[in-house]
Enzyme design. Structure first.
Site, PDB file in Angstrom:
ATOM      1  N   SER A 145       0.842  -1.191   0.000  1.00  0.00           N
ATOM      2  CA  SER A 145       0.000   0.000   0.000  1.00  0.00           C
ATOM      3  C   SER A 145       0.874   1.236   0.000  1.00  0.00           C
ATOM      4  CB  SER A 145      -0.902   0.007   1.241  1.00  0.00           C
ATOM      5  OG  SER A 145      -1.575   1.252   1.370  1.00  0.00           O
ATOM      6  N   TYR A 158      -1.725  -0.331  10.327  1.00  0.00           N
ATOM      7  CA  TYR A 158      -1.832  -0.756   8.930  1.00  0.00           C
ATOM      8  C   TYR A 158      -0.627  -0.283   8.128  1.00  0.00           C
ATOM      9  CZ  TYR A 158      -3.671  -1.236   4.193  1.00  0.00           C
ATOM     10  OH  TYR A 158      -3.842  -1.569   2.870  1.00  0.00           O
TER      11      TYR A 158
END
Length: 256
Positions: A145, A158
């Site tokens: 990501s 995350y």
């Protein structure tokens, strides 16, 4: 049972990026292993779409945080087709928490996110490596990501788990060559139910509007956009390994 078609194993492929990748690879001549953790009906629907495109499929439940589940996924592909040509580590999870809210995350939150996003990817690579090494070739694509590059996103935990996945991509690329290539894609904001449900409709739409206004390409990703780059690393990019590709419409560049 052997087969002349290449085989792609895609974790977390009942929806979103994983489902789009399964459909695209099926269209391009792969048989596909479709994995889900909870959404059996959605996974079966993706399998039917892939079969309509000419692919044979396996649909199998697995929690990639569990090593035995990872090994069972790989074994299912080997038992049916005798090969694994590509692994797409797409399974992921998050906890939505503002980065400045330091009390909003616990050690358990970090452990649960790392168990899926980082350790799960490692365990899947370990499970498929023997088949790829025996064949003398294979490709791993880790779905990381932009959060792991820029330090933003749904939560600190995350972003940290995806940053670790990016570093692990480089480590494994070095360790597993020349037989196995290992690369990562780093999507930015991706349209779809995962973020819409996590952010809520109002924040989701506001984020799209802001990103379209501030990215050089004035757009945000779709799952199909990300799948195109995954397919490139899986089936092409023969001299590329350890690479991290940002898929964010240039958001990381900003506007002057």
């Amino acid at each position: 049972m052997s087969n002349d078609r290449p085989v792609a194993l895609i974790t977390g492929s009942s929806s979103g990026i994983g489902a789009a990748s399964a459909r695209l690879l099926a269209k391009r001549g792969y048989n596909v292993v479709i994995n889900y953790s909870r959404s059996a009906d959605a996974a079966e629907a993706v399998a039917r779409e892939c079969e309509a495109l000419g692919a044979a499929t396996i649909v199998q439940q697995a929690n990639v945080a569990e090593d035995a589940d990872c090994r069972a996924l790989a074994q299912a592909a080997e038992d049916k087709w005798g090969r694994i040509d590509a692994l797409v580590n797409n399974a992921g999870t998050t906890r939505f928490c503002a980065h400045e809210n330091l009390e909003g995350l616990s050690a358990q939150d970090f452990q649960e996110l790392y168990a899926v996003n980082t350790i799960g990817a490692y365990q899947m690579v370990r499970a498929v490596a023997p088949a790829m090494q025996a064949a003398g070739k294979g490709s791993v694509v880790n779905v990381a990501s932009i959060a792991g590059v820029m330090g933003f996103g749904s939560s600190v935990a995350y972003a940290a788990s995806k940053g670790a996945l990016i570093t692990m991509t480089k480590s494994l690329a070095r360790a597993l060559g020349p037989a196995i290539r290992v690369n990562a894609v780093c999507p930015g904001f991706v349209r779809g139910s995962w973020l819409a449900e996590g952010l809520g409709e109002k924040r989701y739409n506001a984020m799209i509007e802001r990103l379209e206004a501030n990215s050089p390409l004035a757009s945000v990703c779709t799952p199909e956009d990300v799948a195109e780059s995954i397919a490139y690393f899986a089936a092409g990019a023969g001299v590329t390994t350890g690479e991290t590709l940002l898929l964010d419409s240039g958001t990381h560049l900003g506007r002057l």
